[in-house]
Design an enzyme around this catalytic site. Structure first.
Site, mmCIF file in Angstrom:
data_model
loop_
_atom_site.group_PDB
_atom_site.id
_atom_site.type_symbol
_atom_site.label_atom_id
_atom_site.label_comp_id
_atom_site.label_asym_id
_atom_site.label_seq_id
_atom_site.Cartn_x
_atom_site.Cartn_y
_atom_site.Cartn_z
ATOM 1 N N GLY A 33 -30.492 4.274 33.179
ATOM 2 C CA GLY A 33 -31.632 4.990 32.610
ATOM 3 C C GLY A 33 -31.447 5.208 31.125
ATOM 4 N N ASN A 34 -32.234 6.079 30.542
ATOM 5 C CA ASN A 34 -32.080 6.410 29.125
ATOM 6 C C ASN A 34 -32.532 7.843 28.877
ATOM 7 O OD1 ASN A 34 -34.998 6.420 28.159
ATOM 8 N ND2 ASN A 34 -34.860 4.386 29.114
#
Ligand code: CTP
Ligand code: CA
Length: 228
Positions: A33-34
């Site tokens: 993810g980020n």
């Protein structure tokens, strides 16, 4: 006021917004993810509704409540986001504010990956579809105004201008997200709006004010042309 108003500069328009990160699974419990909070995209969706638009928000996983008066579609992966965007078209204005994961695992393990004597797993990644680029390069069904974002560490105007061309977007909203500037995840944003005919640099504003200013400019741009 909250939600869609009965008349405003975007009344009769359909505005499509992507927001948040995407999560790309590795196994049933892990993902790539980020750090995108989704705040700027959610604010844009809310601002468009406030200016009278019908709004579809396609959102990756965030901690934010659905904006009032906005049809929110929740997705997890880049490919799910692409499909939801495609299903929501046509739109008069499309704003791609999501931080889409560039890569996903080539294969998702059906069982939790275990630590073992073989050492760390060697992840094989493949590229995700580029949602903005694909939609912006469509001949038929391309939204009349396509707005992309470019969160850069470095020269945001130079890098954003390159993206304007490579993506085929009409506008790119670029900002510098270097950690020392404290923009990512925060409540303010300092952006450069890059158009083919020039760059407008806006002062540091709340994400709500960036959103309202952007949607007012978009309303002016699409003017009185055909409505979707
Ligand atoms: N974008 C998208 N689909 C992707 C990747 C990016 O729609 N798979 C959109 C983003 O929502 C944003 C714009 O493209 O509006 C630019 O995203 P960015 O990550 O800055 O560009 P990339 O082309 O992925 O380049 P890089 O990450 O290497 O800088
Ligand atoms: Ca990227």
């Amino acid at each position: 006021e909250d939600g869609a108003s009965s008349s405003g500069p975007l009344t009769g328009r359909h505005v499509l917004v992507t927001a948040g990160p995407t999560y790309e699974p590795l196994d049933p419990v892990r993902f790539i993810g980020n750090r995108s909070s989704g705040k700027q995209g959610y604010a844009i969706a809310a601002a468009a509704a406030r200016l009278g638009a019908r709004v579809t928000l396609v959102a990756g996983p965030t901690a934010l409540p659905d904006p009032k008066g906005v049809a929110t579609v929740h997705v997890e992966t880049a490919r799910e986001m692409f499909d939801a965007v495609d299903a929501a078209l046509p739109a008069d204005i499309a704003v791609f504010a999501a931080a889409v994961a560039d890569w996903r695992a080539a294969s998702v393990e059906p069982e939790k990956i275990k630590k073992g004597e073989d050492g760390p797993p060697q992840l094989r990644l493949v590229e995700n579809p580029d949602i903005l680029k694909t939609i912006a390069s469509r001949g038929f069904g391309r939204p009349p105004l396509v707005i992309g974002f470019a969160a850069e560490t470095g020269n945001a105007v130079a890098l954003g201008s390159k993206k304007l061309a490579s993506k085929g977007a009409d506008w790119i909203v670029a900002n510098d997200v270097s950690p020392e500037r404290g923009i990512f995840g925060g409540d303010h944003n300092e952006v450069h709006v890059i158009r083919r005919d020039g760059v407008e640099s806006w002062p540091a504003l709340s994400k709500e004010d960036v959103a309202l200013r952007l949607m007012r400019a978009a309303a002016e741009h699409v003017g009185a042309s055909h409505r979707n």
